[in-house]
Design a protein around this motif. Sequence first.
Motif, PDB file in Angstrom:
ATOM      1  N   GLU A 270      11.215 -99.317 -26.149  1.00 43.29           N
ATOM      2  CA  GLU A 270      10.586 -98.661 -27.296  1.00 43.29           C
ATOM      3  C   GLU A 270      11.177 -99.213 -28.588  1.00 43.29           C
ATOM      4  OE1 GLU A 270      11.039 -94.495 -26.676  1.00 43.29           O
ATOM      5  OE2 GLU A 270       9.818 -94.477 -24.858  1.00 43.29           O
TER       6      GLU A 270
ATOM      7  N   ALA B 264      15.387 -98.996 -26.506  1.00 42.82           N
ATOM      8  CA  ALA B 264      15.797 -98.308 -25.284  1.00 42.82           C
ATOM      9  C   ALA B 264      14.585 -98.089 -24.384  1.00 42.82           C
ATOM     10  CB  ALA B 264      16.447 -96.972 -25.613  1.00 42.82           C
TER      11      ALA B 264
ATOM     12  N   THR C 261      12.839 -95.485 -21.640  1.00 45.33           N
ATOM     13  CA  THR C 261      12.867 -94.112 -21.140  1.00 45.33           C
ATOM     14  C   THR C 261      12.005 -94.026 -19.890  1.00 45.33           C
ATOM     15  OG1 THR C 261      10.991 -93.464 -22.542  1.00 45.33           O
ATOM     16  CG2 THR C 261      13.212 -93.126 -23.433  1.00 45.33           C
TER      17      THR C 261
ATOM     18  N   TYR D 271      15.235 -89.891 -18.347  1.00 47.90           N
ATOM     19  CA  TYR D 271      16.321 -90.858 -18.455  1.00 47.90           C
ATOM     20  C   TYR D 271      16.077 -91.762 -19.671  1.00 47.90           C
ATOM     21  CZ  TYR D 271      17.705 -89.670 -13.669  1.00 47.90           C
ATOM     22  OH  TYR D 271      18.119 -89.008 -12.545  1.00 47.90           O
ATOM     23  N   ARG D 272      17.177 -92.187 -20.305  1.00 43.97           N
ATOM     24  CA  ARG D 272      17.083 -93.105 -21.437  1.00 43.97           C
ATOM     25  C   ARG D 272      18.227 -94.103 -21.350  1.00 43.97           C
ATOM     26  NH1 ARG D 272      19.065 -93.984 -26.487  1.00 43.97           N
ATOM     27  NH2 ARG D 272      17.581 -94.710 -28.080  1.00 43.97           N
TER      28      ARG D 272
END
Length: 290
Positions: A267, A271, A273, A283-284
């Motif tokens: 993104e 990161a 996700t 989750y990230r």
Amino acid sequence: FQIEDTSVRGRIARLGDGVLDPILKRHDYPRWAAYLLGEAVTLAVLVSASLKFDGRVMVQAQGEGPVSLMVAEARSDGGVRGYLRIDKAKWDNLERINKGQRPHIPQVLAKGVLALMLQPNDPDQAPWQSMVPIEGATLSDCAQVWFAQSEQVPTRVRLAVAEISEPGGTKRWRSGGALIQQVAGDDKRGSTDEPWDNARHLFDTIQDIELVDPDVSSATLLFRLFHENGVRLETPRALEDKCTCSDEKLLTTLRQMPRDEIVELAEGDGAITADCQFCGRLYRFPLDQI
């Protein structure tokens, strides 16, 4: 359990607050879809009760209908999880056609297959799976077809799911399932057909409410059915709503992907996700961690 002095053995499972209720409330599926997943989870638990190794049982159905994928998993450690993949437009159309009545399995899954898979935790043990076409009006019917074709053991299966209303308006999901199987005859036992026929006729009198009623224990229900012979129950095993997802597992999967694909998935903040389809955990991971 074993029906005394007969060649009939069985399994029974009851799922409630610690297992089925959180699973179905977490996903918030349409009512009849929730019933189907509840039955699938219960079936997975029944099959897992006979595991002779540490591992998992997965009940999986794939089709071309409103539910394109159904997965229910029960593990030897007592952990249970499950989810459905639903096409909302197809599901809404099905509800219009049925006018609120519960759809049959062929309506929900259309042309598809039901698979039961056994996955040992030991990497040196090979996994096993068997698939059968979707046949019958209910998941119980499909399960009986699977046992007949895959294990070739005469089997009767009952599955039931309900929302139990409590004082104050709270509703809780509960399910129950039971199966019995005929043990093959031999020189010592002789024919086992007559005991099986007797047990099967009694088993078929089970009412759905008996399987889901929190005030009717498994022992009480089995005594109602088979008190003339008596029933010997094994020690029950506790179950819990427990997922197997983790940061480590997801990172391992991401690190196996090509670098350019990882970068494309990232993104704007650099990161990636992702969420678990079973438990909904989000989750990230920053790209430099991957």
